[in-house]
Scaffold this active site. Sequence first.
Site, PDB file in Angstrom:
ATOM      1  N   ASP A   1       0.477  -1.237  -0.217  1.00 53.39           N
ATOM      2  CA  ASP A   1       0.161  -0.205   0.276  1.00 53.39           C
ATOM      3  C   ASP A   1       1.102   0.912  -0.257  1.00 53.39           C
ATOM      4  OD1 ASP A   1      -2.326   1.961  -0.164  1.00 53.39           O
ATOM      5  OD2 ASP A   1      -1.308   1.513   2.318  1.00 53.39           O
ATOM      6  N   LYS A   2       0.340   2.457  -0.211  1.00 50.18           N
ATOM      7  CA  LYS A   2       1.156   3.292  -0.455  1.00 50.18           C
ATOM      8  C   LYS A   2       1.088   4.363   0.594  1.00 50.18           C
ATOM      9  CE  LYS A   2       0.054   7.604  -2.406  1.00 50.18           C
ATOM     10  NZ  LYS A   2       0.135   8.336  -1.046  1.00 50.18           N
ATOM     11  N   THR A   3      -0.166   5.084   1.202  1.00 51.63           N
ATOM     12  CA  THR A   3      -0.113   5.612   2.431  1.00 51.63           C
ATOM     13  C   THR A   3      -0.424   4.755   3.407  1.00 51.63           C
ATOM     14  OG1 THR A   3      -2.064   6.904   1.125  1.00 51.63           O
ATOM     15  CG2 THR A   3      -1.734   6.859   3.379  1.00 51.63           C
TER      16      THR A   3
ATOM     17  N   THR B   1      -2.893   1.426  -4.275  1.00 51.97           N
ATOM     18  CA  THR B   1      -2.928   2.226  -3.438  1.00 51.97           C
ATOM     19  C   THR B   1      -4.838   2.897  -4.181  1.00 51.97           C
ATOM     20  OG1 THR B   1      -2.858   4.838  -2.973  1.00 51.97           O
ATOM     21  CG2 THR B   1      -2.143   3.973  -4.795  1.00 51.97           C
ATOM     22  N   GLY B   2      -5.049   3.360  -3.165  1.00 51.72           N
ATOM     23  CA  GLY B   2      -5.947   4.415  -3.506  1.00 51.72           C
ATOM     24  C   GLY B   2      -5.751   5.724  -3.804  1.00 51.72           C
TER      25      GLY B   2
ATOM     26  N   ASP C   1      -1.695  -0.311   6.301  1.00 51.43           N
ATOM     27  CA  ASP C   1      -1.707  -0.385   7.813  1.00 51.43           C
ATOM     28  C   ASP C   1      -3.179   0.541   7.613  1.00 51.43           C
ATOM     29  OD1 ASP C   1      -1.892   2.056   5.949  1.00 51.43           O
ATOM     30  OD2 ASP C   1      -1.497   3.510   7.713  1.00 51.43           O
TER      31      ASP C   1
ATOM     32  N   LYS D   1      -9.326  -4.109  -3.613  1.00 48.59           N
ATOM     33  CA  LYS D   1      -8.039  -4.054  -4.069  1.00 48.59           C
ATOM     34  C   LYS D   1      -7.707  -5.844  -3.771  1.00 48.59           C
ATOM     35  CE  LYS D   1      -5.807  -0.260  -1.839  1.00 48.59           C
ATOM     36  NZ  LYS D   1      -5.789  -0.241  -0.552  1.00 48.59           N
TER      37      LYS D   1
END
Length: 698
Positions: free
Chosen positions: A395-397, A543-544, A590, A571
């Site tokens: 995931d990115k964030t 990522t969203g 996360d 996802k």
Amino acid sequence: MKMEAKQHHSHASHEAKASHESGGRGDGSKRGPSADGHSGHGQSHGGHSHHDHHAMMAADFRTRFFVSALATVPILLLSPMLQQWAGLEGWRFEGDLWLLLGCSTFVYLYGGLPFLRGLVEELSSRRPGMMTLVAIAISTAYLYSAAVALGLEGKMFFWETATLVDLMLLGHWIEMRSVMGAGRALEELAKLMPSEAHRLAEDGSAEDVPVEELRPGDRIRVKPGETIPADGVVIEGRSSVDESMLTGESKPVRKEAEAQVVAGSANGSGSLTVEVSKTGEDSYLNQVVNLVREAEQSKSRTQNLADRAAMWLTVIGLSSGAATFLVWKLIVQQDLAFSLERAVTVMVITCPHALGLAIPLVVAASTSLGASKGLLIRDRAAFERAKDLDVVVFDKTGTLTEGRFGVSDVRALADLSEDETLRLAAAVEAHSEHPIAQGVLRTAQEKELSIPEASDFEAIAGKGVRAMVEGREIRVLSPKAFGEEGSAAKDEEELAGQGKTLAYVLRDGEPVGLLALADVVRPESKEAVRTLRDRGVRVVMLTGDNRRTAEWVGREVGVDEVIAEVLPDQKGAKIRELQGEGRIVAMTGDGVNDAPALATADLGIAIGAGTDVAVGTADVVLVRSDPRDVAQAALLAKATYRKMVQNLWYAAGYNIVAIPLAAGALAGIGVVLSPAVGAVLMSLSTVVVAINARFLKI
């Protein structure tokens, strides 16, 4: 101490996961909790949740262990073999064998009941394994010992039976306690929802009502800082809403009339009037809850190595015991006591003490070693799959990035330095609560810049902010507002193309700098991605967030592929697509938005600083929130698997020599193993696997 916890893996850990079809993974097939023949020893718990079911089973094993351990004390004191070894034959008294038989019968029936039920289930499903071997071992030793106590010539094995039952109960209790955490993710998701909402009446007055009473068409007021209680459409007000826990979007989203809002997201500093469109089962958050539940129920699992070895050891032990008895009784024509003693010795020597310890001792060492390196292993079977990882999805964030705004670029447009430009902007932004302002101020503070005092602060609606700093007017404007006064800087298009948020800094009307803000990339992310790629692992970012921002972060950290603008309900599907290519996939994230993907992946890895739901859905938790630990997890998984294989060979391998000796293969030259010697050899094998497990390292 001997802890045969892993012998219950097929009975407890498998139950916590869902279906298993020929070792397949991610195929989405679903089976009931008793489809593998392990449904809690044949007991049905009806409406109880899996969590309640496991809690009841853990409590049952705990009670049986303590009661059986207490009853084992007189068995040890009364056993003639142990009295002889300790030189305490004088402890004998009239009726002691009847008391020994009574205590042993109690331990066998009460403590051994779960294993006897497991035997019935495994044989019913035609999948003999660890439960079958344990049940046969304790039954053979007990029944033979009972016959000796009642007059048959031979030796008793009551103490071996009792201690084996005690150790198995202890292992099962520990195993069930670890399984009980499997359903906590759904509880944490539910905690995102407030319990009450401010429903508006026709006259505009507000009343607090339970969220369950909201219906589509109701109007509710969401005050600053509150959690939005239902999906709906904004009909009045303006605010920034933090949807990062649901969509992965790192920066707050501006909401005004006609904008959609989602239950579970956090309102910012404004007040909103929302018309409810979806509630309860139909809400977006509840859909995420259902996705997590489905993913957990359909999650693939690895057939435990100990179960496979136990099945073969079961077959070998039973066959060898029966063959030994028949050969000595029918062919050699020895008496019944000698023939039965040979068969019982074979059964005793194939008792799964060492095999039961082979896996849990390595798991204990692996868990301890992992914890020292910032890894918490929640699901053992899933963790073992990490040795074959093909793809790691990040995931990115909050995972590759820190999940907060920061200044990524400062471009000087006049004679000021970058730090001076940032210092002046921070002085003005210190008076604003806007996310961009907080990002500018935080970056200046992290650089330990001296931020001057500002006066006459003014927020310019829709444009930016201004204030007097050190006797000069400083303005921080949006690119659109700046375009009304001057031409864009040459770097504006480049930085905007990276999905960054821009702000111009003006001093007395003259542009002196351009600030670019973005989600701050973790300094460890590049190294983590590089390490995984060097080991032949494909790295994907899922990522969203919007595509431009995602692609910029992807380039910064060096991932192989970027998949952006993906909602939580998509996802899990993306993970299944990768699994459909025959790949073993790990997901690292996360947030709540990562929960379905974490549950769907072959290995779910949660950043420890993330939400509890991510931790509750994951198989491995990174305590230090360091993405480099993903590579460490893969290395530890390989080392753990290698050590497990070694221990299984050591545990089962001694039977290759011991079983023929126990059967009397060398009786012709006077080499015959007594049941006592068989028990000693069985114990020595446990020492070997225990020592080997302690040498685990990466």
